[in-house]
Design a protein around this motif. Structure first.
Motif, PDB file in Angstrom:
ATOM      1  N   SER A  65      -4.450   9.110  -0.047  1.00  0.00           N
ATOM      2  CA  SER A  65      -5.796   8.570  -0.111  1.00  0.00           C
ATOM      3  C   SER A  65      -6.056   8.016  -1.507  1.00  0.00           C
ATOM      4  O   SER A  65      -5.454   8.461  -2.478  1.00  0.00           O
ATOM      5  CB  SER A  65      -6.807   9.686   0.193  1.00  0.00           C
ATOM      6  OG  SER A  65      -8.125   9.215   0.029  1.00  0.00           O
ATOM      7  N   PHE A  67      -9.038   8.274  -2.747  1.00  0.00           N
ATOM      8  CA  PHE A  67     -10.201   9.022  -3.213  1.00  0.00           C
ATOM      9  C   PHE A  67     -10.085  10.489  -2.820  1.00  0.00           C
ATOM     10  O   PHE A  67      -9.247  10.885  -2.028  1.00  0.00           O
ATOM     11  CB  PHE A  67     -11.500   8.420  -2.665  1.00  0.00           C
ATOM     12  CG  PHE A  67     -11.608   8.498  -1.171  1.00  0.00           C
ATOM     13  CD1 PHE A  67     -12.166   9.607  -0.551  1.00  0.00           C
ATOM     14  CD2 PHE A  67     -11.155   7.463  -0.380  1.00  0.00           C
ATOM     15  CE1 PHE A  67     -12.254   9.692   0.830  1.00  0.00           C
ATOM     16  CE2 PHE A  67     -11.231   7.526   1.004  1.00  0.00           C
ATOM     17  CZ  PHE A  67     -11.787   8.637   1.604  1.00  0.00           C
ATOM     18  N   ASP A  68     -10.942  11.290  -3.402  1.00  0.00           N
ATOM     19  CA  ASP A  68     -11.007  12.722  -3.136  1.00  0.00           C
ATOM     20  C   ASP A  68     -12.485  13.074  -3.041  1.00  0.00           C
ATOM     21  O   ASP A  68     -13.343  12.312  -3.493  1.00  0.00           O
ATOM     22  CB  ASP A  68     -10.343  13.478  -4.293  1.00  0.00           C
ATOM     23  CG  ASP A  68     -10.055  14.933  -3.964  1.00  0.00           C
ATOM     24  OD1 ASP A  68     -10.267  15.334  -2.811  1.00  0.00           O
ATOM     25  OD2 ASP A  68      -9.617  15.650  -4.872  1.00  0.00           O
ATOM     26  N   TRP A  69     -12.793  14.196  -2.464  1.00  0.00           N
ATOM     27  CA  TRP A  69     -14.178  14.654  -2.393  1.00  0.00           C
ATOM     28  C   TRP A  69     -14.405  15.757  -3.401  1.00  0.00           C
ATOM     29  O   TRP A  69     -13.573  16.646  -3.557  1.00  0.00           O
ATOM     30  CB  TRP A  69     -14.530  15.164  -0.997  1.00  0.00           C
ATOM     31  CG  TRP A  69     -14.647  14.063  -0.006  1.00  0.00           C
ATOM     32  CD1 TRP A  69     -13.719  13.686   0.910  1.00  0.00           C
ATOM     33  CD2 TRP A  69     -15.745  13.158   0.153  1.00  0.00           C
ATOM     34  NE1 TRP A  69     -14.164  12.605   1.628  1.00  0.00           N
ATOM     35  CE2 TRP A  69     -15.407  12.264   1.193  1.00  0.00           C
ATOM     36  CE3 TRP A  69     -16.974  13.014  -0.487  1.00  0.00           C
ATOM     37  CZ2 TRP A  69     -16.265  11.252   1.600  1.00  0.00           C
ATOM     38  CZ3 TRP A  69     -17.828  12.008  -0.066  1.00  0.00           C
ATOM     39  CH2 TRP A  69     -17.466  11.141   0.969  1.00  0.00           C
ATOM     40  N   ARG A  70     -15.519  15.711  -4.087  1.00  0.00           N
ATOM     41  CA  ARG A  70     -15.961  16.783  -4.981  1.00  0.00           C
ATOM     42  C   ARG A  70     -17.185  17.412  -4.334  1.00  0.00           C
ATOM     43  O   ARG A  70     -18.103  16.695  -3.903  1.00  0.00           O
ATOM     44  CB  ARG A  70     -16.350  16.251  -6.358  1.00  0.00           C
ATOM     45  CG  ARG A  70     -15.247  15.520  -7.059  1.00  0.00           C
ATOM     46  CD  ARG A  70     -14.174  16.476  -7.503  1.00  0.00           C
ATOM     47  NE  ARG A  70     -13.198  15.726  -8.288  1.00  0.00           N
ATOM     48  CZ  ARG A  70     -11.957  16.102  -8.443  1.00  0.00           C
ATOM     49  NH1 ARG A  70     -11.535  17.204  -7.883  1.00  0.00           N
ATOM     50  NH2 ARG A  70     -11.131  15.397  -9.148  1.00  0.00           N
ATOM     51  N   VAL A  71     -17.205  18.726  -4.271  1.00  0.00           N
ATOM     52  CA  VAL A  71     -18.331  19.443  -3.685  1.00  0.00           C
ATOM     53  C   VAL A  71     -18.775  20.507  -4.672  1.00  0.00           C
ATOM     54  O   VAL A  71     -17.969  21.328  -5.111  1.00  0.00           O
ATOM     55  CB  VAL A  71     -17.943  20.095  -2.335  1.00  0.00           C
ATOM     56  CG1 VAL A  71     -19.126  20.850  -1.741  1.00  0.00           C
ATOM     57  CG2 VAL A  71     -17.417  19.055  -1.359  1.00  0.00           C
ATOM     58  N   TYR A  80     -24.189  19.372  -4.152  1.00  0.00           N
ATOM     59  CA  TYR A  80     -23.896  17.940  -4.074  1.00  0.00           C
ATOM     60  C   TYR A  80     -22.526  17.751  -3.462  1.00  0.00           C
ATOM     61  O   TYR A  80     -21.718  18.672  -3.398  1.00  0.00           O
ATOM     62  CB  TYR A  80     -23.930  17.283  -5.460  1.00  0.00           C
ATOM     63  CG  TYR A  80     -22.816  17.759  -6.367  1.00  0.00           C
ATOM     64  CD1 TYR A  80     -21.573  17.128  -6.365  1.00  0.00           C
ATOM     65  CD2 TYR A  80     -22.990  18.848  -7.205  1.00  0.00           C
ATOM     66  CE1 TYR A  80     -20.544  17.576  -7.177  1.00  0.00           C
ATOM     67  CE2 TYR A  80     -21.965  19.296  -8.028  1.00  0.00           C
ATOM     68  CZ  TYR A  80     -20.749  18.653  -8.007  1.00  0.00           C
ATOM     69  OH  TYR A  80     -19.735  19.101  -8.816  1.00  0.00           O
ATOM     70  N   ARG A  81     -22.280  16.564  -3.018  1.00  0.00           N
ATOM     71  CA  ARG A  81     -20.936  16.125  -2.630  1.00  0.00           C
ATOM     72  C   ARG A  81     -20.829  14.671  -3.027  1.00  0.00           C
ATOM     73  O   ARG A  81     -21.795  13.916  -2.930  1.00  0.00           O
ATOM     74  CB  ARG A  81     -20.660  16.366  -1.156  1.00  0.00           C
ATOM     75  CG  ARG A  81     -21.517  15.577  -0.242  1.00  0.00           C
ATOM     76  CD  ARG A  81     -21.152  15.834   1.212  1.00  0.00           C
ATOM     77  NE  ARG A  81     -21.994  14.986   2.019  1.00  0.00           N
ATOM     78  CZ  ARG A  81     -22.667  15.387   3.054  1.00  0.00           C
ATOM     79  NH1 ARG A  81     -22.570  16.617   3.463  1.00  0.00           N
ATOM     80  NH2 ARG A  81     -23.424  14.550   3.715  1.00  0.00           N
ATOM     81  N   CYS A  82     -19.671  14.327  -3.534  1.00  0.00           N
ATOM     82  CA  CYS A  82     -19.487  12.948  -3.970  1.00  0.00           C
ATOM     83  C   CYS A  82     -18.044  12.516  -3.744  1.00  0.00           C
ATOM     84  O   CYS A  82     -17.129  13.326  -3.717  1.00  0.00           O
ATOM     85  CB  CYS A  82     -19.884  12.778  -5.434  1.00  0.00           C
ATOM     86  SG  CYS A  82     -18.887  13.705  -6.591  1.00  0.00           S
ATOM     87  N   LYS A  83     -17.881  11.242  -3.577  1.00  0.00           N
ATOM     88  CA  LYS A  83     -16.567  10.642  -3.403  1.00  0.00           C
ATOM     89  C   LYS A  83     -16.021  10.350  -4.786  1.00  0.00           C
ATOM     90  O   LYS A  83     -16.643   9.653  -5.578  1.00  0.00           O
ATOM     91  CB  LYS A  83     -16.719   9.360  -2.582  1.00  0.00           C
ATOM     92  CG  LYS A  83     -15.433   8.720  -2.187  1.00  0.00           C
ATOM     93  CD  LYS A  83     -15.763   7.532  -1.284  1.00  0.00           C
ATOM     94  CE  LYS A  83     -14.539   6.781  -0.890  1.00  0.00           C
ATOM     95  NZ  LYS A  83     -14.865   5.640  -0.016  1.00  0.00           N
ATOM     96  N   TYR A  84     -14.857  10.911  -5.087  1.00  0.00           N
ATOM     97  CA  TYR A  84     -14.213  10.770  -6.388  1.00  0.00           C
ATOM     98  C   TYR A  84     -13.091   9.756  -6.237  1.00  0.00           C
ATOM     99  O   TYR A  84     -12.091  10.021  -5.571  1.00  0.00           O
ATOM    100  CB  TYR A  84     -13.687  12.135  -6.829  1.00  0.00           C
ATOM    101  CG  TYR A  84     -13.002  12.153  -8.160  1.00  0.00           C
ATOM    102  CD1 TYR A  84     -13.727  12.227  -9.337  1.00  0.00           C
ATOM    103  CD2 TYR A  84     -11.615  12.146  -8.239  1.00  0.00           C
ATOM    104  CE1 TYR A  84     -13.096  12.265 -10.571  1.00  0.00           C
ATOM    105  CE2 TYR A  84     -10.975  12.182  -9.463  1.00  0.00           C
ATOM    106  CZ  TYR A  84     -11.714  12.243 -10.621  1.00  0.00           C
ATOM    107  OH  TYR A  84     -11.096  12.281 -11.835  1.00  0.00           O
ATOM    108  N   CYS A  85     -13.272   8.571  -6.791  1.00  0.00           N
ATOM    109  CA  CYS A  85     -12.265   7.514  -6.669  1.00  0.00           C
ATOM    110  C   CYS A  85     -11.192   7.680  -7.736  1.00  0.00           C
ATOM    111  O   CYS A  85     -11.481   8.039  -8.870  1.00  0.00           O
ATOM    112  CB  CYS A  85     -12.907   6.142  -6.800  1.00  0.00           C
ATOM    113  SG  CYS A  85     -14.064   5.807  -5.462  1.00  0.00           S
TER     114      CYS A  85
END
Length: 96
Positions: A65, A67-71, A80-85
């Motif tokens: 991928s 990107f990764d997800w940060r939670v 929060y949750r965010c998409k980490y590119c």
């Protein structure tokens, strides 16, 4: 799946998840202590290194991928949750 360090356990992990796999310490942050194992030897080396600091390791399927997800979690509540590119050539994952 419980990893006992025995050859049969490694084979079962690879049979279930395929290769490569991702090995993580449960106490990682910002992708530290996260590595990709492409084969049995790498799996053993990485696991031994992580098990010096923790009683368990997390093994997950490798999914390519960009990107990764940060939670962020506090008191079992998602803050929060965010998409980490990940920029090309700048991945934090220690790849072999």
């Amino acid at each position: 799946m419980l990893f006992t360090g025995e050859e049969n356990s490694i084979k079962e992990i690879f049979d279930m998840l395929g290769t490569p796999v991702i090995i993580k310490s449960p106490y990682t942050r910002f992708s530290s202590h996260v590595e990709k194992a492409n084969n049995r030897e790498e799996f053993i080396d990485i696991s031994k290194k992580f098990l010096r600091k923790s009683k368990v390791v997390i093994v997950q399927e490798y999914i390519r991928s960009d990107f990764d997800w940060r939670v962020g979690i506090l008191n079992n509540e998602i803050l929060y949750r965010c998409k980490y590119c990940i920029l090309k050539g700048d991945g934090k994952l220690n790849q072999r």
